[in-house]
Scaffold this motif. Structure first.
Motif, PDB file in Angstrom:
ATOM      1  N   LYS A  69      -5.730  -7.127  -4.276  1.00 58.29           N
ATOM      2  CA  LYS A  69      -5.360  -7.140  -5.776  1.00 58.29           C
ATOM      3  C   LYS A  69      -5.494  -5.404  -6.001  1.00 58.29           C
ATOM      4  O   LYS A  69      -4.755  -4.860  -6.593  1.00 58.29           O
ATOM      5  CB  LYS A  69      -5.977  -7.979  -6.616  1.00 58.29           C
ATOM      6  CG  LYS A  69      -5.699  -7.863  -8.036  1.00 58.29           C
ATOM      7  CD  LYS A  69      -6.407  -8.664  -9.169  1.00 58.29           C
ATOM      8  CE  LYS A  69      -6.109  -8.539 -10.503  1.00 58.29           C
ATOM      9  NZ  LYS A  69      -6.906  -9.388 -11.263  1.00 58.29           N
ATOM     10  N   SER A  70      -6.641  -4.934  -6.005  1.00 56.84           N
ATOM     11  CA  SER A  70      -7.040  -3.368  -6.307  1.00 56.84           C
ATOM     12  C   SER A  70      -6.004  -2.509  -5.283  1.00 56.84           C
ATOM     13  O   SER A  70      -5.661  -1.527  -5.775  1.00 56.84           O
ATOM     14  CB  SER A  70      -8.351  -3.189  -6.107  1.00 56.84           C
ATOM     15  OG  SER A  70      -8.791  -3.060  -4.605  1.00 56.84           O
ATOM     16  N   ALA A  71      -5.761  -2.821  -4.063  1.00 56.19           N
ATOM     17  CA  ALA A  71      -5.033  -2.007  -3.220  1.00 56.19           C
ATOM     18  C   ALA A  71      -3.564  -2.129  -3.921  1.00 56.19           C
ATOM     19  O   ALA A  71      -2.698  -1.197  -3.714  1.00 56.19           O
ATOM     20  CB  ALA A  71      -5.131  -2.355  -1.907  1.00 56.19           C
ATOM     21  N   TYR A  72      -3.083  -3.461  -4.209  1.00 50.71           N
ATOM     22  CA  TYR A  72      -1.727  -3.569  -4.802  1.00 50.71           C
ATOM     23  C   TYR A  72      -1.586  -2.840  -5.999  1.00 50.71           C
ATOM     24  O   TYR A  72      -0.598  -1.964  -6.377  1.00 50.71           O
ATOM     25  CB  TYR A  72      -1.625  -5.180  -4.963  1.00 50.71           C
ATOM     26  CG  TYR A  72      -0.317  -5.417  -5.689  1.00 50.71           C
ATOM     27  CD1 TYR A  72       0.990  -5.575  -5.187  1.00 50.71           C
ATOM     28  CD2 TYR A  72      -0.306  -5.814  -7.163  1.00 50.71           C
ATOM     29  CE1 TYR A  72       2.183  -5.755  -5.772  1.00 50.71           C
ATOM     30  CE2 TYR A  72       0.815  -6.100  -7.879  1.00 50.71           C
ATOM     31  CZ  TYR A  72       2.069  -5.941  -6.919  1.00 50.71           C
ATOM     32  OH  TYR A  72       3.334  -6.145  -7.778  1.00 50.71           O
ATOM     33  N   ASN A  73      -2.533  -2.966  -6.807  1.00 50.85           N
ATOM     34  CA  ASN A  73      -2.558  -2.017  -8.077  1.00 50.85           C
ATOM     35  C   ASN A  73      -2.573  -0.422  -7.969  1.00 50.85           C
ATOM     36  O   ASN A  73      -1.911   0.271  -8.706  1.00 50.85           O
ATOM     37  CB  ASN A  73      -3.643  -2.477  -9.370  1.00 50.85           C
ATOM     38  CG  ASN A  73      -3.713  -3.574  -9.717  1.00 50.85           C
ATOM     39  OD1 ASN A  73      -2.533  -4.293  -9.799  1.00 50.85           O
ATOM     40  ND2 ASN A  73      -4.979  -4.264 -10.128  1.00 50.85           N
ATOM     41  N   SER A  74      -3.223  -0.237  -6.872  1.00 52.11           N
ATOM     42  CA  SER A  74      -3.462   1.352  -6.653  1.00 52.11           C
ATOM     43  C   SER A  74      -1.959   1.770  -6.164  1.00 52.11           C
ATOM     44  O   SER A  74      -1.525   2.671  -6.427  1.00 52.11           O
ATOM     45  CB  SER A  74      -4.190   1.562  -5.393  1.00 52.11           C
ATOM     46  OG  SER A  74      -5.638   1.285  -5.972  1.00 52.11           O
ATOM     47  N   ASN A  75      -1.412   0.818  -5.255  1.00 55.63           N
ATOM     48  CA  ASN A  75       0.001   1.333  -4.634  1.00 55.63           C
ATOM     49  C   ASN A  75       0.957   1.150  -5.762  1.00 55.63           C
ATOM     50  O   ASN A  75       1.916   2.024  -5.644  1.00 55.63           O
ATOM     51  CB  ASN A  75       0.153   0.244  -3.604  1.00 55.63           C
ATOM     52  CG  ASN A  75      -0.436   0.241  -2.308  1.00 55.63           C
ATOM     53  OD1 ASN A  75      -1.143   1.474  -2.110  1.00 55.63           O
ATOM     54  ND2 ASN A  75      -0.460  -0.760  -1.550  1.00 55.63           N
ATOM     55  N   ASN A  76       0.987   0.487  -6.642  1.00 58.32           N
ATOM     56  CA  ASN A  76       1.812   0.482  -7.931  1.00 58.32           C
ATOM     57  C   ASN A  76       1.705   1.783  -8.535  1.00 58.32           C
ATOM     58  O   ASN A  76       2.750   2.288  -8.954  1.00 58.32           O
ATOM     59  CB  ASN A  76       1.883  -0.912  -8.742  1.00 58.32           C
ATOM     60  CG  ASN A  76       2.422  -2.190  -8.053  1.00 58.32           C
ATOM     61  OD1 ASN A  76       3.366  -2.054  -7.121  1.00 58.32           O
ATOM     62  ND2 ASN A  76       2.229  -3.129  -8.453  1.00 58.32           N
ATOM     63  N   ILE A  77       0.708   1.857  -8.988  1.00 55.26           N
ATOM     64  CA  ILE A  77       0.264   3.224  -9.721  1.00 55.26           C
ATOM     65  C   ILE A  77       1.014   4.372  -9.056  1.00 55.26           C
ATOM     66  O   ILE A  77       1.396   5.243  -9.712  1.00 55.26           O
ATOM     67  CB  ILE A  77      -1.324   3.170  -9.975  1.00 55.26           C
ATOM     68  CG1 ILE A  77      -1.947   2.234 -10.945  1.00 55.26           C
ATOM     69  CG2 ILE A  77      -1.556   4.793 -10.616  1.00 55.26           C
ATOM     70  CD1 ILE A  77      -3.303   2.008 -11.024  1.00 55.26           C
ATOM     71  N   ILE A  78       0.542   4.517  -7.851  1.00 53.60           N
ATOM     72  CA  ILE A  78       1.341   5.577  -7.128  1.00 53.60           C
ATOM     73  C   ILE A  78       2.577   5.796  -6.999  1.00 53.60           C
ATOM     74  O   ILE A  78       3.390   6.820  -7.408  1.00 53.60           O
ATOM     75  CB  ILE A  78       0.595   5.605  -5.853  1.00 53.60           C
ATOM     76  CG1 ILE A  78      -0.709   6.019  -5.624  1.00 53.60           C
ATOM     77  CG2 ILE A  78       1.428   6.739  -4.869  1.00 53.60           C
ATOM     78  CD1 ILE A  78      -1.706   5.968  -4.257  1.00 53.60           C
ATOM     79  N   LYS A  79       3.304   4.583  -6.899  1.00 54.28           N
ATOM     80  CA  LYS A  79       4.651   4.223  -7.090  1.00 54.28           C
ATOM     81  C   LYS A  79       5.325   4.507  -8.255  1.00 54.28           C
ATOM     82  O   LYS A  79       6.286   5.447  -8.269  1.00 54.28           O
ATOM     83  CB  LYS A  79       5.044   2.934  -6.514  1.00 54.28           C
ATOM     84  CG  LYS A  79       6.653   2.746  -6.400  1.00 54.28           C
ATOM     85  CD  LYS A  79       6.762   1.261  -5.868  1.00 54.28           C
ATOM     86  CE  LYS A  79       8.063   1.038  -5.938  1.00 54.28           C
ATOM     87  NZ  LYS A  79       8.656  -0.337  -5.352  1.00 54.28           N
ATOM     88  N   ILE A  80       4.530   4.121  -9.270  1.00 55.70           N
ATOM     89  CA  ILE A  80       5.188   4.353 -10.732  1.00 55.70           C
ATOM     90  C   ILE A  80       5.106   5.917 -10.900  1.00 55.70           C
ATOM     91  O   ILE A  80       5.981   6.371 -11.523  1.00 55.70           O
ATOM     92  CB  ILE A  80       4.412   3.755 -11.782  1.00 55.70           C
ATOM     93  CG1 ILE A  80       4.344   2.070 -11.475  1.00 55.70           C
ATOM     94  CG2 ILE A  80       4.931   4.200 -13.120  1.00 55.70           C
ATOM     95  CD1 ILE A  80       5.771   1.516 -11.573  1.00 55.70           C
ATOM     96  N   ALA A  81       3.910   6.497 -10.597  1.00 54.08           N
ATOM     97  CA  ALA A  81       3.648   8.065 -10.824  1.00 54.08           C
ATOM     98  C   ALA A  81       4.851   8.882 -10.288  1.00 54.08           C
ATOM     99  O   ALA A  81       5.151   9.822 -10.677  1.00 54.08           O
ATOM    100  CB  ALA A  81       2.375   8.475 -10.441  1.00 54.08           C
TER     101      ALA A  81
END
Length: 174
Positions: free
Chosen positions: A11-23
């Motif tokens: 879950k944390s890896a998924y969130n981190s990847n999403n944050i990077i993608k959004i940024a």
């Protein structure tokens, strides 16, 4: 690694990847002034999901504190957060509407929206951390004031976001 730890890691890896993608999407849009509505829809969806999830976490944390404290002022903070959550659920997604038909992005409005959402998510994270830090302890006057202040700031951010969305509506982009 047991199943619970493995799930939390994913879950944390998924969130981190999403944050990077959004940024990345937002930075690209600000740099070159172009973006697709699909990418912006993804940004909107993630921001609203993140906001709702954090508000729900704050409300749950306050429930626990209220049960232990019985302070009426905490109920006021909680009702403010519930009102904000209701407002957030009704807020229009805005990112996909800063794009013109030709794919160009209104950089000024996009930057304003990013600033509002950045401030809102930062305040939400601060509030969530503050609630987590005072769980199970005696709550004092300063902590109640801090909770009230942060809830008020988040409410202000939501109102600013609503005003920006109204500007988009007036421009005919929404």
């Amino acid at each position: 690694m047991d199943k619970g730890m493995d799930t939390n890691y994913k879950k944390s890896a998924y969130n981190s990847n999403n944050i990077i993608k959004i940024a990345t999407i937002l930075q690209k849009s600000l740099n070159n002034g172009k973006c697709s509505s699909t990418e912006m829809r993804e940004v909107s969806r993630y921001i609203m999901q993140y906001t709702r999830a954090n508000l729900e976490d704050c409300i749950k944390g306050l429930d626990e504190i209220i049960r232990n404290s019985k302070d009426d002022r905490l109920g006021d903070v909680q009702s403010t957060l519930q009102r904000i959550l209701h407002d957030v659920k009704g807020i229009a997604r805005a990112y996909e509407h800063v794009i013109a038909e030709n794919g160009s992005v209104d950089k000024a409005i996009l930057a304003a929206l990013i600033n509002i959402d950045n401030e809102m998510t930062s305040n939400l994270k601060l509030l969530n951390n503050h609630i987590a830090s005072i769980k199970g302890t005696e709550i004092n006057e300063n902590e109640i004031k801090e909770l009230s202040f942060l809830a008020g700031e988040i409410e202000l951010n939501i109102k600013e976001r609503g005003e920006l969305i109204k500007k988009l509506e007036l421009k005919g982009q929404l």
